[in-house]
Enzyme design. Structure first.
Site, PDB file in Angstrom:
ATOM      1  CD  GLU A  42      32.980 -44.768  14.757  1.00 27.85           C
ATOM      2  OE1 GLU A  42      33.677 -44.773  15.791  1.00 27.85           O
ATOM      3  OE2 GLU A  42      31.957 -45.456  14.619  1.00 27.85           O
ATOM      4  CG  HIS A  43      37.561 -41.509  12.750  1.00 27.09           C
ATOM      5  ND1 HIS A  43      38.888 -41.784  12.912  1.00 27.09           N
ATOM      6  CD2 HIS A  43      37.033 -42.579  12.103  1.00 27.09           C
ATOM      7  CE1 HIS A  43      39.175 -42.966  12.366  1.00 27.09           C
ATOM      8  NE2 HIS A  43      38.059 -43.473  11.879  1.00 27.09           N
ATOM      9  N   GLY A 132      40.850 -57.970  15.179  1.00 33.52           N
ATOM     10  CA  GLY A 132      40.942 -57.022  14.062  1.00 33.52           C
ATOM     11  C   GLY A 132      39.614 -56.764  13.386  1.00 33.52           C
ATOM     12  CB  SER A 136      36.901 -52.603  20.739  1.00 34.39           C
ATOM     13  OG  SER A 136      37.423 -51.343  20.580  1.00 34.39           O
ATOM     14  CB  SER A 137      39.536 -57.911  19.290  1.00 36.09           C
ATOM     15  OG  SER A 137      40.320 -57.293  18.289  1.00 36.09           O
ATOM     16  CG  ASP A 182      37.604 -48.300  20.755  1.00 31.74           C
ATOM     17  OD1 ASP A 182      36.529 -47.730  20.496  1.00 31.74           O
ATOM     18  OD2 ASP A 182      38.473 -48.542  19.901  1.00 31.74           O
ATOM     19  CE1 TYR A 232      41.391 -44.165  15.117  1.00 32.43           C
ATOM     20  CE2 TYR A 232      43.468 -43.345  15.985  1.00 32.43           C
ATOM     21  CZ  TYR A 232      42.100 -43.543  16.124  1.00 32.43           C
ATOM     22  OH  TYR A 232      41.457 -43.082  17.241  1.00 32.43           O
TER      23      TYR A 232
HETATM   24  C1  GLA Z   1      39.192 -46.697  16.970  1.00 30.43           C
HETATM   25  C2  GLA Z   1      39.868 -45.983  18.126  1.00 30.43           C
HETATM   26  C3  GLA Z   1      38.896 -45.077  18.872  1.00 30.43           C
HETATM   27  C4  GLA Z   1      38.122 -44.178  17.924  1.00 30.43           C
HETATM   28  C5  GLA Z   1      37.563 -44.977  16.741  1.00 30.43           C
HETATM   29  C6  GLA Z   1      36.942 -44.087  15.701  1.00 30.43           C
HETATM   30  O1  GLA Z   1      38.244 -47.621  17.432  1.00 30.43           O
HETATM   31  O2  GLA Z   1      40.417 -46.913  19.042  1.00 30.43           O
HETATM   32  O3  GLA Z   1      39.588 -44.333  19.837  1.00 30.43           O
HETATM   33  O4  GLA Z   1      38.914 -43.114  17.477  1.00 30.43           O
HETATM   34  O5  GLA Z   1      38.554 -45.767  16.122  1.00 30.43           O
HETATM   35  O6  GLA Z   1      35.833 -43.425  16.214  1.00 30.43           O
END
Ligand code: GLA
Length: 397
Positions: A42-43, A132, A136-137, A182, A232
């Site tokens: 993640e991230h 939201g 990943s909608s 995503d 973010y």
């Molecule tokens: C969101 C972003 C991704 C990724 C994640 C965290 O979903 O769209 O690109 O950075 O956060 O892992």
């Protein structure tokens, strides 16, 4: 829409399309685009790291048909109101266009790439992916729409390019400086597989998602995310600053995830600021956890995978600081339940969703117990569903 709302049956989409637009149902094509979970990693997609997402069996559907004139018309089953444009418009961002901005972002990118439209088209969409909600909608929307348009007009844009179009639309139109994860998994995912993606090279590898008696349960905080996008971008900025300092200090790397945990241990003094150091610590360790998780899954060691999920959540809570009380409550409560091997937030954080690896016989009691603890502490309910893997963007009809 909550995760427990009735799922729309895509077979209803073509008759509905004909009710709205008239004409023949035979001329309508239908495409599907999945939600995703990120198992771990993640991230770090925007830090040159490796990530391990999977497409899941919750989909957004796009029904589409070319028109004989140059109009572009959007309708959505769940959102009242029609958006109408002309294919010769420049498709610039406009706040009042609401969800249509995601689609116009794709069209403007396509036109910039030289795609030529001989006519307009009309679409009807419906999504079974909560908006939201952290699975990943918006990427499902971008990639599903991009694929539907590309196939309908014979542009033949490849899946990786579809992912990049989605990401660019997010950057240029929605102001979210997201990574590629995503859109990539939504464009290239495969049922029964998770995907290990190297975000530095875009090389990817499918890994069988063999969970035996276990299931991934998606847990939605149902928290309304307001500051998520700016937070973010703030995290992204912090990583860029840390990278800049390391490079200025002579560390020869292109991205934070080029460092192993051992290498980071040698050079961390260069960064000179505790907050930035913690951000890098998360990235470097999380990248290593992805490698370990892929190995654990391949070896069928689900207990190890579960421990890595827990470690990832702790790191996102303490070092990267993107969880919050809602996600922490879900993850802690989940990990305390019988039959749960581990849990973590998934996606950007600050609300959104978490995932838990739960024995199939315990899913019912798991959901009941976590729901009780969550609503007692947070004051409203979470949403739950046990997911299966799904396919990347596809033509259904
Ligand atoms: C969101 C972003 C991704 C990724 C994640 C965290 O979903 O769209 O690109 O950075 O956060 O892992």
């Amino acid at each position: 829409m909550s995760l427990t709302a009735r799922e729309y049956d895509p077979r209803e989409l073509v008759p509905e399309f004909v009710r709205i637009y008239g004409g023949r149902g035979e001329d309508v094509a239908v495409f599907s685009s999945p939600a995703r979970i990120n198992i771990i990693g993640e991230h770090i997609d925007y830090n040159g790291g490796k990530v391990f997402p999977a497409a899941i069996n919750r989909y957004l559907y796009v029904a589409i048909r070319k028109r004989s004139d140059t109009k572009v018309v959007y309708n959505d089953v769940r959102f009242p109101g029609t958006f109408e444009f002309d294919i010769n418009d420049d498709f610039a961002f406009d706040k009042k266009n609401d969800y249509a901005n995601y689609l116009n972002g794709i069209l403007s990118q396509m036109k910039a790439r030289g795609c030529r439209f001989g006519c307009g088209f009309e679409i009807l969409m419906v999504s079974n992916v909560p908006a939201g909600g952290g699975i990943s909608s918006s990427s499902a929307l971008e990639c599903g729409f991009a694929y539907a348009v590309s196939e309908t007009f014979g542009f033949g844009i490849g899946r990786i390019e579809i992912a990049k179009l989605g990401q660019m639309s997010e950057h240029n139109f929605m102001g979210v400086n997201c990574g590629i994860m995503d859109q990539f998994i939504i464009a290239t995912g495969k049922r029964n597989f998770a995907e290990m993606l190297d975000c530095a090279t875009l090389e990817y590898e499918y890994a069988p998602l063999e969970l035996g008696d276990y299931r991934f349960v998606v847990m939605n905080t149902n928290k309304v995310r307001k500051l998520a996008d700016s937070k973010y971008n703030e995290r992204r900025g912090e990583c860029e600053e840390a990278l800049r300092r390391l490079r200025a200090g002579g560390v020869d790397i292109e991205a934070l995830c080029d460092m192993t945990p051992a290498r980071w241990g040698e050079v961390r003094g260069i960064v000179g600021e505790p907050v930035l150091e913690r951000r890098v610590t998360h990235c470097v360790n999380e990248n290593q956890r992805v490698l370990d998780a892929v190995d654990a899954l391949r070896a069928g060691d689900l207990a190890r995978l579960g421990s890595l999920l827990k470690e990832s959540h702790a790191s996102l809570r303490d070092d990267y600081e993107v969880t919050g009380v809602e996600l922490d409550t879900l993850a802690d409560s989940a990990c305390a339940q019988e039959g749960c091997l581990g849990a973590r937030m998934t996606g950007a954080g600050f609300g959104g969703c978490a995932i838990a690896l739960v024995h199939k016989d315990s899913v019912g009691s798991f959901i009941e117990n976590v729901q009780r603890e969550y609503s007692a502490k947070i004051g409203y309910e979470a949403g739950f569903f046990a997911c299966e893997s799904g396919d990347g963007v596809s033509r259904l009809i």
